[in-house]
Design a protein around this motif. Sequence first.
Motif, PDB file in Angstrom:
ATOM      1  N   ASP A 197       0.178  55.084 -57.181  1.00 40.26           N
ATOM      2  CA  ASP A 197      -0.295  53.312 -57.836  1.00 40.26           C
ATOM      3  C   ASP A 197      -0.372  54.187 -59.455  1.00 40.26           C
ATOM      4  OD1 ASP A 197      -3.222  54.275 -58.320  1.00 40.26           O
ATOM      5  OD2 ASP A 197      -3.248  54.652 -56.465  1.00 40.26           O
ATOM      6  N   ASN A 198      -0.675  52.781 -60.329  1.00 43.16           N
ATOM      7  CA  ASN A 198      -1.167  53.618 -61.505  1.00 43.16           C
ATOM      8  C   ASN A 198      -2.964  53.497 -61.721  1.00 43.16           C
ATOM      9  OD1 ASN A 198      -1.699  50.569 -62.129  1.00 43.16           O
ATOM     10  ND2 ASN A 198      -0.319  50.623 -63.575  1.00 43.16           N
ATOM     11  N   GLY A 199      -3.830  53.722 -61.150  1.00 39.61           N
ATOM     12  CA  GLY A 199      -4.755  53.843 -60.734  1.00 39.61           C
ATOM     13  C   GLY A 199      -5.460  54.901 -61.203  1.00 39.61           C
ATOM     14  N   ILE A 200      -6.952  54.892 -61.092  1.00 38.57           N
ATOM     15  CA  ILE A 200      -7.874  56.002 -61.192  1.00 38.57           C
ATOM     16  C   ILE A 200      -7.847  57.380 -60.891  1.00 38.57           C
ATOM     17  CG2 ILE A 200      -9.695  54.070 -62.586  1.00 38.57           C
ATOM     18  CD1 ILE A 200     -11.201  54.788 -60.012  1.00 38.57           C
ATOM     19  N   GLY A 201      -7.226  57.397 -59.749  1.00 44.12           N
ATOM     20  CA  GLY A 201      -7.156  58.265 -58.556  1.00 44.12           C
ATOM     21  C   GLY A 201      -8.624  59.156 -58.155  1.00 44.12           C
ATOM     22  N   PHE A 202      -8.564  60.218 -57.514  1.00 47.43           N
ATOM     23  CA  PHE A 202      -9.920  60.525 -56.974  1.00 47.43           C
ATOM     24  C   PHE A 202      -9.938  62.001 -56.470  1.00 47.43           C
ATOM     25  CE2 PHE A 202      -7.107  58.215 -53.838  1.00 47.43           C
ATOM     26  CZ  PHE A 202      -7.179  59.538 -52.957  1.00 47.43           C
ATOM     27  N   ASN A 203     -10.836  62.380 -56.259  1.00 48.71           N
ATOM     28  CA  ASN A 203     -10.737  63.677 -56.185  1.00 48.71           C
ATOM     29  C   ASN A 203     -10.672  63.728 -53.796  1.00 48.71           C
ATOM     30  OD1 ASN A 203     -12.590  66.266 -54.694  1.00 48.71           O
ATOM     31  ND2 ASN A 203     -11.932  66.616 -56.542  1.00 48.71           N
ATOM     32  N   PHE A 204      -9.527  64.485 -53.589  1.00 56.35           N
ATOM     33  CA  PHE A 204      -9.269  64.510 -51.895  1.00 56.35           C
ATOM     34  C   PHE A 204     -11.135  64.629 -51.765  1.00 56.35           C
ATOM     35  CE2 PHE A 204      -5.506  62.819 -52.528  1.00 56.35           C
ATOM     36  CZ  PHE A 204      -4.939  61.686 -51.661  1.00 56.35           C
ATOM     37  N   ASP A 205     -10.921  65.885 -51.792  1.00 56.37           N
ATOM     38  CA  ASP A 205     -11.995  67.228 -51.028  1.00 56.37           C
ATOM     39  C   ASP A 205     -13.476  66.018 -51.538  1.00 56.37           C
ATOM     40  OD1 ASP A 205     -10.630  68.586 -50.070  1.00 56.37           O
ATOM     41  OD2 ASP A 205     -11.355  70.318 -52.371  1.00 56.37           O
ATOM     42  N   THR A 206     -14.208  65.375 -52.319  1.00 54.15           N
ATOM     43  CA  THR A 206     -14.602  64.618 -52.308  1.00 54.15           C
ATOM     44  C   THR A 206     -14.383  63.351 -51.584  1.00 54.15           C
ATOM     45  OG1 THR A 206     -15.365  65.835 -54.162  1.00 54.15           O
ATOM     46  CG2 THR A 206     -16.487  63.056 -53.996  1.00 54.15           C
ATOM     47  N   ARG A 207     -13.769  62.590 -51.841  1.00 56.67           N
ATOM     48  CA  ARG A 207     -13.417  61.942 -51.029  1.00 56.67           C
ATOM     49  C   ARG A 207     -14.369  61.777 -49.101  1.00 56.67           C
ATOM     50  NH1 ARG A 207     -10.599  56.475 -52.467  1.00 56.67           N
ATOM     51  NH2 ARG A 207     -11.729  57.300 -53.681  1.00 56.67           N
ATOM     52  N   LEU A 208     -13.075  62.709 -48.720  1.00 53.12           N
ATOM     53  CA  LEU A 208     -13.218  63.045 -47.821  1.00 53.12           C
ATOM     54  C   LEU A 208     -14.588  63.443 -47.195  1.00 53.12           C
ATOM     55  CD1 LEU A 208     -10.088  65.440 -46.965  1.00 53.12           C
ATOM     56  CD2 LEU A 208     -10.319  63.121 -45.889  1.00 53.12           C
ATOM     57  N   LYS A 209     -15.659  63.878 -48.199  1.00 55.09           N
ATOM     58  CA  LYS A 209     -15.841  64.247 -47.370  1.00 55.09           C
ATOM     59  C   LYS A 209     -18.048  62.881 -47.729  1.00 55.09           C
ATOM     60  CE  LYS A 209     -17.005  68.852 -49.810  1.00 55.09           C
ATOM     61  NZ  LYS A 209     -17.358  69.860 -50.566  1.00 55.09           N
ATOM     62  N   GLU A 210     -17.647  62.543 -48.119  1.00 57.28           N
ATOM     63  CA  GLU A 210     -17.839  59.981 -48.770  1.00 57.28           C
ATOM     64  C   GLU A 210     -17.805  59.221 -46.921  1.00 57.28           C
ATOM     65  OE1 GLU A 210     -17.083  59.562 -52.064  1.00 57.28           O
ATOM     66  OE2 GLU A 210     -18.446  60.616 -52.947  1.00 57.28           O
ATOM     67  N   ASN A 211     -17.950  58.515 -46.709  1.00 59.18           N
ATOM     68  CA  ASN A 211     -17.608  57.789 -45.947  1.00 59.18           C
ATOM     69  C   ASN A 211     -16.391  56.784 -45.788  1.00 59.18           C
ATOM     70  OD1 ASN A 211     -20.428  57.806 -44.345  1.00 59.18           O
ATOM     71  ND2 ASN A 211     -21.323  56.900 -44.866  1.00 59.18           N
ATOM     72  N   SER A 212     -16.158  57.086 -47.346  1.00 62.49           N
ATOM     73  CA  SER A 212     -14.735  56.385 -47.710  1.00 62.49           C
ATOM     74  C   SER A 212     -13.748  57.227 -47.391  1.00 62.49           C
ATOM     75  CB  SER A 212     -14.866  56.096 -49.240  1.00 62.49           C
ATOM     76  OG  SER A 212     -14.960  57.044 -49.914  1.00 62.49           O
ATOM     77  N   GLY A 213     -13.584  58.306 -46.765  1.00 59.11           N
ATOM     78  CA  GLY A 213     -12.530  59.383 -46.267  1.00 59.11           C
ATOM     79  C   GLY A 213     -12.349  58.945 -45.279  1.00 59.11           C
ATOM     80  N   LEU A 214     -13.210  57.533 -44.583  1.00 56.53           N
ATOM     81  CA  LEU A 214     -12.533  57.237 -43.404  1.00 56.53           C
ATOM     82  C   LEU A 214     -10.631  56.912 -43.680  1.00 56.53           C
ATOM     83  CD1 LEU A 214     -13.132  57.121 -40.096  1.00 56.53           C
ATOM     84  CD2 LEU A 214     -14.113  54.565 -40.375  1.00 56.53           C
ATOM     85  N   GLY A 215     -10.958  56.386 -44.159  1.00 58.78           N
ATOM     86  CA  GLY A 215      -9.297  55.319 -44.157  1.00 58.78           C
ATOM     87  C   GLY A 215      -7.842  56.471 -44.506  1.00 58.78           C
ATOM     88  N   LEU A 216      -8.346  58.097 -45.282  1.00 57.45           N
ATOM     89  CA  LEU A 216      -7.581  59.128 -45.637  1.00 57.45           C
ATOM     90  C   LEU A 216      -7.312  60.320 -43.635  1.00 57.45           C
ATOM     91  CD1 LEU A 216      -8.733  60.941 -49.264  1.00 57.45           C
ATOM     92  CD2 LEU A 216      -6.906  59.365 -48.471  1.00 57.45           C
ATOM     93  N   ARG A 217      -8.819  59.514 -43.773  1.00 52.12           N
ATOM     94  CA  ARG A 217      -8.249  60.055 -41.736  1.00 52.12           C
ATOM     95  C   ARG A 217      -7.338  59.328 -40.890  1.00 52.12           C
ATOM     96  NH1 ARG A 217     -13.800  62.614 -43.717  1.00 52.12           N
ATOM     97  NH2 ARG A 217     -14.362  60.296 -42.673  1.00 52.12           N
ATOM     98  N   ASN A 218      -7.862  58.514 -41.295  1.00 45.35           N
ATOM     99  CA  ASN A 218      -7.066  57.609 -40.289  1.00 45.35           C
ATOM    100  C   ASN A 218      -5.287  57.410 -40.494  1.00 45.35           C
ATOM    101  OD1 ASN A 218      -8.845  56.649 -39.333  1.00 45.35           O
ATOM    102  ND2 ASN A 218      -9.051  54.480 -40.438  1.00 45.35           N
ATOM    103  N   LEU A 219      -5.203  57.655 -42.099  1.00 48.17           N
ATOM    104  CA  LEU A 219      -3.659  58.068 -42.455  1.00 48.17           C
ATOM    105  C   LEU A 219      -3.267  59.113 -41.716  1.00 48.17           C
ATOM    106  CD1 LEU A 219      -4.377  56.970 -46.348  1.00 48.17           C
ATOM    107  CD2 LEU A 219      -2.805  55.522 -44.357  1.00 48.17           C
ATOM    108  N   SER A 220      -3.983  60.367 -42.122  1.00 49.17           N
ATOM    109  CA  SER A 220      -3.797  61.613 -41.372  1.00 49.17           C
ATOM    110  C   SER A 220      -3.440  61.614 -39.779  1.00 49.17           C
ATOM    111  CB  SER A 220      -4.665  62.873 -41.700  1.00 49.17           C
ATOM    112  OG  SER A 220      -4.544  62.655 -42.485  1.00 49.17           O
ATOM    113  N   SER A 221      -4.306  60.647 -39.335  1.00 51.44           N
ATOM    114  CA  SER A 221      -4.363  60.763 -37.820  1.00 51.44           C
ATOM    115  C   SER A 221      -2.870  59.929 -37.003  1.00 51.44           C
ATOM    116  CB  SER A 221      -5.409  59.890 -36.901  1.00 51.44           C
ATOM    117  OG  SER A 221      -6.866  60.647 -37.354  1.00 51.44           O
ATOM    118  N   ARG A 222      -3.267  58.959 -38.049  1.00 50.57           N
ATOM    119  CA  ARG A 222      -1.244  58.203 -37.541  1.00 50.57           C
ATOM    120  C   ARG A 222      -0.373  59.142 -37.670  1.00 50.57           C
ATOM    121  NH1 ARG A 222      -2.516  52.977 -36.271  1.00 50.57           N
ATOM    122  NH2 ARG A 222      -4.170  52.248 -36.393  1.00 50.57           N
ATOM    123  N   THR A 223      -0.447  60.040 -38.634  1.00 52.40           N
ATOM    124  CA  THR A 223       0.776  60.865 -39.404  1.00 52.40           C
ATOM    125  C   THR A 223       0.968  61.318 -38.160  1.00 52.40           C
ATOM    126  OG1 THR A 223       0.736  60.072 -41.569  1.00 52.40           O
ATOM    127  CG2 THR A 223       1.745  62.249 -40.810  1.00 52.40           C
TER     128      THR A 223
END
Length: 249
Positions: A197-223
Amino acid sequence: MSPQEKDLYKFILIIAVVLGIIIAYFIFSIIRQQRRTLSLNQEKILAEITTLENERRRIASDLHDEIGPLLSAVKLQINSVESEDSNDKMLIDKSSSQIDEIISKMREISNNLMPNTLVRKGLVSALEEFTGTLNKTNQLRINFSADPEVKLSKEKEVNIYRMVQEIIHNTIKHAKATELNIRLQTKDNDLILITEDNGIGFNFDTRLKENSGLGLRNLSSRTEIMGGTHHFYSQPGKGTKYVFELPLG
């Protein structure tokens, strides 16, 4: 070398060999335990995801096969009521219209839980339909393309579909992007899923520590349960890119 020195040398050598064997045994035990833990963790994740998808499928079926016909019957009964009173007619028309809205919303929920197109026509058709619908209702422009469809198990199709859903959801909710490109392609014995995407981007480490990082963990789990690998690329202000390599077999 004196006899005493030879004996000392042999003693040290024996001690070194014994220590080496002990260390090697502990290293082997640790590796074996890590592999066992990883295997158990994968089995746990697989069981949780399987239970979740089965429950989604059951609820979607109940909505479509039981609640839907029941609401249609109620609407038919309401429309069959005859009245000369204008207020009663207005109330009947309003009730009928509201039931239509409920049926439409119910079908949307049922489709989100388990898309009929995914079950009947497969992954590519389901993603084409899903992204096409979103392009009509969202400011985010989604460009989806795919190689000729390959044969995948239903479990993998569902997992990949959920992953794309999660990425699109994250993009709409967090990225502030205007465009998202999604590509499915085959390479040797792998299926490659690439999104950017052409969005604002984000810091992965910060996102994983937040509740919003649940989506990233779901992606990792399914992979992980599909035996694949993934790479995330994102920097604040430079968009986000996901690359998943999933075995076809």
